[in-house]
Design a protein around this motif. Structure first.
Motif, PDB file in Angstrom:
ATOM      1  N   CYS A   1       5.347   2.235  -0.142  1.00 55.32           N
ATOM      2  CA  CYS A   1       4.643   1.408   0.843  1.00 55.32           C
ATOM      3  C   CYS A   1       4.513  -0.033   0.371  1.00 55.32           C
TER       4      CYS A   1
ATOM      5  N   PHE B   1      -2.669   5.957   5.018  1.00 55.85           N
ATOM      6  CA  PHE B   1      -2.043   6.916   5.930  1.00 55.85           C
ATOM      7  C   PHE B   1      -1.375   8.044   5.148  1.00 55.85           C
ATOM      8  N   CYS B   2      -0.579   7.685   4.151  1.00 53.00           N
ATOM      9  CA  CYS B   2       0.137   8.682   3.358  1.00 53.00           C
ATOM     10  C   CYS B   2      -0.824   9.577   2.585  1.00 53.00           C
TER      11      CYS B   2
ATOM     12  N   LEU C   1       7.801   7.432   9.023  1.00 49.00           N
ATOM     13  CA  LEU C   1       7.444   6.251   8.237  1.00 49.00           C
ATOM     14  C   LEU C   1       8.658   5.715   7.480  1.00 49.00           C
TER      15      LEU C   1
ATOM     16  N   ILE D   1      -0.005  -3.125  11.590  1.00 48.41           N
ATOM     17  CA  ILE D   1       1.199  -2.326  11.776  1.00 48.41           C
ATOM     18  C   ILE D   1       1.916  -2.836  13.026  1.00 48.41           C
TER      19      ILE D   1
ATOM     20  N   TRP E   1      -0.745   1.676   5.169  1.00 45.42           N
ATOM     21  CA  TRP E   1       0.206   2.780   5.097  1.00 45.42           C
ATOM     22  C   TRP E   1      -0.018   3.645   3.867  1.00 45.42           C
TER      23      TRP E   1
ATOM     24  N   TRP F   1      -0.700   5.791  15.064  1.00 46.29           N
ATOM     25  CA  TRP F   1      -0.007   5.028  14.019  1.00 46.29           C
ATOM     26  C   TRP F   1       1.406   4.611  14.420  1.00 46.29           C
TER      27      TRP F   1
END
Length: 292
Positions: free
Chosen positions: A123, A139-140, A275, A177, A136, A225
């Motif tokens: 990321c 998010f992960c 992603l 994003i 991100w 997302w």
């Protein structure tokens, strides 16, 4: 990439290793915290007292949350020392066993740390040390925790899915994003409603529940997302992979009691794929796989 441009991703990878160690705590403890809460609620509902509706006395229990007590061996209770909790290195040094009772430590602990470090590196290498990169990474991390928890317990905790959903909408609104707010909002709504409709259609047709409400919320979060355009590729990929793995487990007689597998890990896997490669690449690959 110039040498001085690597320090950010490398730093992110190191932080990811450390955060992966914390994710191991979340994966192990959050379901148990939920079970304790449910048990307390059941006890309160079942309480029968002549004291004119007074609440039952709180049961004396050890404080148990993400911070307390200290990490310890589930077999012998040995408190893990700081130098036994260094990501990956401690596992290798201890040869995968508790230093006190020599019980084997699951390989998943260093794997979670390594995967978290790798995705944080990815990321920050792609988006740099920026709001987008940090978003991100979060998010992960959420998807890693949800994958492991759902695989272990068939639970997708609201404590993770709902913040993940709102974080996606916020990241879109703040332009962290590259998903317009309209697409993010519609993606969240469509993600939830689509699986909700599938759930009720299946239940009305068979009388059985084909998935849990946590799957709706996770799919809604992915819609927030990636936008509504990504929903079809994500659900197609997760369904194909889930079907293939389900068939393999059935052939190996490795399915759980009831013959089910949780769907959340496959949704999360499709989210990771979106992603890295983008939703359109997923759609093209799935269509090629099924021969369309």
């Amino acid at each position: 990439m110039a040498l001085d441009a690597w320090w950010g991703p490398v730093l992110g990878g190191v932080l990811g290793l450390l955060f992966g160690s914390f994710l191991n705590v979340v994966i192990y403890r959050l379901p148990k915290m939920m079970e304790r809460q449910w048990a307390a609620e059941r006890a309160a509902l079942a309480w029968d007292t002549p004291n004119h509706g007074e609440a039952p006395p709180a049961a004396a229990q050890e404080v148990f949350n993400l911070m307390t007590p200290r990490s310890r061996c589930p077999s012998c209770g040995h408190a893990v020392r700081w130098y036994e909790n260094v990501p990956i290195l401690s596992y290798l040094f201890l040869r995968g066993r508790c230093s006190a009772c020599k019980t084997r430590i699951s390989i998943r602990y260093p794997l979670v740390e390594a995967v978290t470090g790798a995705v944080f590196f990815f990321c920050l290498q792609r988006w740099g040390i920026s709001a987008a990169g940090m978003a991100w990474c979060g998010f992960c991390a959420a998807l890693i925790a949800l994958t492991c928890i759902d695989w272990d317990t068939t639970l997708l905790p609201d404590d993770i899915t709902l913040p993940l959903l709102w974080a996606g909408l916020l990241a879109s609104a703040m332009q962290w994003i590259a998903v317009p707010l309209y697409a993010s909002v519609v993606g969240a709504a469509a993600g939830y409603l689509s699986l909700w409709l599938v759930y009720w259609g299946f239940k009305c047709a068979t009388g059985k529940e084909g998935m849990g409400y946590g799957d709706f919320k996770l799919f809604a979060a992915l819609g927030a997302w990636f936008g509504w355009q990504a929903l079809v590729p994500i659900i197609l990929l997760s369904s194909v992979i889930g079907a293939v793995i389900g068939i393999v487990l059935k052939l190996l007689s490795a399915l759980r009691e009831g013959g089910y597998i949780p769907f959340g890990p496959f949704l999360a896997g499709a989210g990771f794929t979106a992603l890295v490669f983008g939703p359109q690449a997923i759609l093209d690959a799935v269509l090629q796989f099924v021969g369309l």
